[in-house]
Write a protein that holds these residues in place. Sequence first.
Motif, PDB file in Angstrom:
ATOM      1  N   SER A  52       0.503  -1.089  -0.028  1.00 34.61           N
ATOM      2  CA  SER A  52      -0.288  -0.029  -0.185  1.00 34.61           C
ATOM      3  C   SER A  52       0.503   0.656   0.147  1.00 34.61           C
ATOM      4  CB  SER A  52      -1.147   0.308   1.114  1.00 34.61           C
ATOM      5  OG  SER A  52      -1.623  -0.976   0.934  1.00 34.61           O
ATOM      6  N   ARG A  86      -8.909  -3.267  -3.653  1.00 34.97           N
ATOM      7  CA  ARG A  86      -8.987  -3.335  -1.839  1.00 34.97           C
ATOM      8  C   ARG A  86      -9.705  -4.253  -1.347  1.00 34.97           C
ATOM      9  NH1 ARG A  86      -5.035   1.629  -0.315  1.00 34.97           N
ATOM     10  NH2 ARG A  86      -4.982   2.643  -2.424  1.00 34.97           N
ATOM     11  N   ASP A  91      -5.105  -4.487   4.472  1.00 38.64           N
ATOM     12  CA  ASP A  91      -5.166  -2.703   3.727  1.00 38.64           C
ATOM     13  C   ASP A  91      -3.337  -2.739   3.383  1.00 38.64           C
ATOM     14  OD1 ASP A  91      -8.029  -2.081   4.193  1.00 38.64           O
ATOM     15  OD2 ASP A  91      -6.981  -1.311   6.569  1.00 38.64           O
ATOM     16  N   VAL A  94      -2.311  -3.259  -2.073  1.00 37.24           N
ATOM     17  CA  VAL A  94      -3.672  -3.275  -4.128  1.00 37.24           C
ATOM     18  C   VAL A  94      -3.198  -4.442  -4.484  1.00 37.24           C
ATOM     19  CG1 VAL A  94      -4.736  -1.668  -4.511  1.00 37.24           C
ATOM     20  CG2 VAL A  94      -2.893  -0.767  -2.757  1.00 37.24           C
TER      21      VAL A  94
END
Length: 159
Positions: A52, A86, A91, A94
């Motif tokens: 991310s 996503r 998290d 991606v």
Amino acid sequence: MSDWNLPWEGGCRCGQVRLKISAPPLLTMACHCTGCQRMTASAFSLSAAIPSEGFSVTKGEPVIGGLHGAARHYFCPYCMSWMFTRPEGMDWFVNLRATMLDDPSWFTPFVETWTSEKLPWAATPAVHSFAKLPEFHEYKELTDAYAARAAKPPPSRRA
């Protein structure tokens, strides 16, 4: 990390949404699930799991599309290109659609998932295949193996 020739850029088909990638992928994949088949109008989707912190949207504002569920699929609001996903609760990465890169020619899927739903004629050069998804504990070994063996973009092809 310099042998990845970062950063990379990419964008949707119409160019209204642009992306920048500044970290190498954790893993590259082909997903054969029927959802990906329908969203791509193809036999599978191709993705690169990008950390991310190494992913940014530099132009435009993608919108959520697809099923609007736990996997948040982002699209260009104008041309409706499926650009990235996503996954909820994950998290740290991606899932970039690899063909959104300005130069995806280096991309090779290392893992293929949902082979239980694949079309009979569909084949990839993936090193690892899974009927569904790998078990969570298998990802560490897969990402380590990918880091050691990954195809990298040659300097002359840098976007």
